[in-house]
Scaffold this motif. Sequence first.
Motif, short mmCIF file in Angstrom:
data_model
loop_
_atom_site.label_atom_id
_atom_site.label_comp_id
_atom_site.label_asym_id
_atom_site.label_seq_id
_atom_site.Cartn_x
_atom_site.Cartn_y
_atom_site.Cartn_z
N GLY A 335 -29.05 46.17 63.64
CA GLY A 335 -28.50 46.55 62.34
C GLY A 335 -27.71 47.85 62.46
N ASP A 336 -27.30 48.38 61.34
CA ASP A 336 -26.50 49.61 61.33
C ASP A 336 -27.34 50.77 60.77
N GLN A 337 -26.86 51.95 61.04
CA GLN A 337 -27.50 53.10 60.39
C GLN A 337 -26.55 53.70 59.36
N TYR A 338 -27.08 54.01 58.21
CA TYR A 338 -26.30 54.66 57.16
C TYR A 338 -26.76 56.10 57.04
N VAL A 339 -25.77 57.00 57.03
CA VAL A 339 -26.07 58.42 56.91
C VAL A 339 -25.56 58.89 55.56
N ARG A 340 -26.48 59.33 54.74
CA ARG A 340 -26.10 59.84 53.42
C ARG A 340 -26.17 61.36 53.51
N VAL A 341 -25.05 62.04 53.22
CA VAL A 341 -25.11 63.50 53.27
C VAL A 341 -25.26 64.05 51.86
N THR A 342 -26.11 65.04 51.74
CA THR A 342 -26.23 65.73 50.46
C THR A 342 -25.93 67.19 50.71
N VAL A 343 -25.27 67.81 49.75
CA VAL A 343 -24.94 69.23 49.89
C VAL A 343 -26.10 70.02 49.30
N GLU A 344 -26.69 70.85 50.14
CA GLU A 344 -27.80 71.66 49.65
C GLU A 344 -27.28 72.98 49.10
N ILE A 345 -27.70 73.27 47.90
CA ILE A 345 -27.26 74.50 47.23
C ILE A 345 -28.34 75.55 47.41
N PRO A 346 -27.98 76.75 47.92
CA PRO A 346 -28.99 77.80 48.07
C PRO A 346 -29.60 78.15 46.71
N LYS A 347 -30.90 78.36 46.69
CA LYS A 347 -31.56 78.64 45.40
C LYS A 347 -31.42 80.10 44.99
N LYS A 348 -31.20 80.97 45.98
CA LYS A 348 -31.09 82.39 45.65
C LYS A 348 -30.07 83.05 46.58
N LEU A 349 -29.26 83.95 46.01
CA LEU A 349 -28.30 84.69 46.84
C LEU A 349 -28.51 86.18 46.58
N ASN A 350 -28.19 87.01 47.59
CA ASN A 350 -28.26 88.45 47.32
C ASN A 350 -26.93 88.92 46.72
N LYS A 351 -26.87 90.20 46.42
CA LYS A 351 -25.72 90.73 45.67
C LYS A 351 -24.42 90.53 46.44
N THR A 352 -24.43 90.88 47.73
CA THR A 352 -23.22 90.76 48.55
C THR A 352 -22.73 89.31 48.59
N GLN A 353 -23.70 88.41 48.75
CA GLN A 353 -23.33 86.98 48.81
C GLN A 353 -22.73 86.52 47.49
N ARG A 354 -23.31 86.98 46.41
CA ARG A 354 -22.80 86.60 45.08
C ARG A 354 -21.36 87.08 44.90
N GLU A 355 -21.13 88.33 45.30
CA GLU A 355 -19.79 88.91 45.17
C GLU A 355 -18.77 88.09 45.97
N ALA A 356 -19.17 87.78 47.20
CA ALA A 356 -18.26 87.04 48.09
C ALA A 356 -17.94 85.68 47.49
N LEU A 357 -18.98 85.03 46.95
CA LEU A 357 -18.79 83.69 46.39
C LEU A 357 -17.90 83.74 45.15
N LYS A 358 -18.11 84.77 44.35
CA LYS A 358 -17.33 84.95 43.13
C LYS A 358 -15.85 85.10 43.49
N LYS A 359 -15.63 85.93 44.50
CA LYS A 359 -14.26 86.20 44.94
C LYS A 359 -13.61 84.90 45.43
#
Length: 385
Positions: A335-359
């Motif tokens: 048979g075949d294999q099916y790969v389902r990808v899901t995008v995992e969203i981080p549950k928490k970010l620090n301040k620097t990460q938030r700023e970078a993402l906002k930008k």
Amino acid sequence: MAEKRDYYEVLGIPKGASSDEIKKAYRKLALKYHPDYNPGNKEAEEKFKEINEANEVLSDPEKKARYDQFGFAGVDPNYGAGQGGAGGFGGGFGGVDLGDLFGDIFGGGFGFGSSSRANPNAPRKGGDVRVGVNLTFMEAVHGCKKNITLNRKEACKECGGTGAAKGTTPEVCPDCGGRGVVTVQQRTPFGVMQSQRPCTRCGGKGKFVRNPCTHCHGTGRINVKKTLEVNIPAGVSEDTSIALRGQGDAGLNGGPNGDVIVICSVKADPMFERDGYDVWVTVPITYSQAVMGAEVVVPTVDGKVEYTVPEGTQSGATFRLRGKGIQYLGGRGKGDQYVRVTVEIPKKLNKTQREALKKFEESLKEENYEQRKSFFKNLKDKFGK
Ligand SMILES: [Zn+2]
Ligand SMILES: [Zn+2]
């Protein structure tokens, strides 16, 4: 004429089902819809015809191969020629006998015929012994050896299966003179009626054991606990049964032994999900992997493989790895294999990460989002503004 249903659908089995699975599904349905059980039921009759037609094709390796490749056109030259598809099969079901269906199931068919009742000395097949076996997902996929323990009836070695104590042999029954039946006379207003009934002293055997074997208490068979090694073939699934011919209860009167029927039970796997012979795996990826594409490691039943997730992959997207599924039970191919990808969203970010993402978010334009673009257009069309 109604649309013809796919033969696999008719039998309720997946494409690529083994011949055993086809046989099993067919018998179950054929018994359910057999005209003898559904007298005057037109719908059952139609179903029965449909089931038999599907079985006729799928149980024949050559026809099955043509059907798998070309569909109905491969097995019925009249299909699509304007006169409906039933032509090639005659549509009859006269040839399917209930006795055949039962006979196959119960092995030998006794109990339905009268032979065993008429002659208790006739050879009879021993009973089948059913045993469950628990398998892990991988054991079912790749096959394995398993030890199973069961109780079966074996011929008593002490008396050689005769039931008579050592040094003695069964005697001719004094009540019936060895005929197994006794004649009864009854006086009725019409005269004396004679009828025959089985001899109760010997149970119709005509033989009588004066000194029963102490080992088997005269039954000729004893219960034995036995451990057998079973080869579980690759590709089995939940409820697959494997018959070990001649390993069941000892036969009676020189009849063949019964079988051991091993029934598989497969534990669910935390990573792999099975659908027939196909395997499904969910792989979590990060937001930037989904956006930019990435090489990811994908588990298959045969080990890890690398897979390139393309740029701009959406969460929930599914990819197929051809031939990376499960080995067909008793056949070539996988048979075949099916790969389902899901995008995992981080549950928490620090301040620097938030700023970078906002930008980063601010740098994006409407054109970067196809789905959002059409969503907001529809919203506007419906509600204005
Ligand atoms: Zn014995
Ligand atoms: Zn008797």
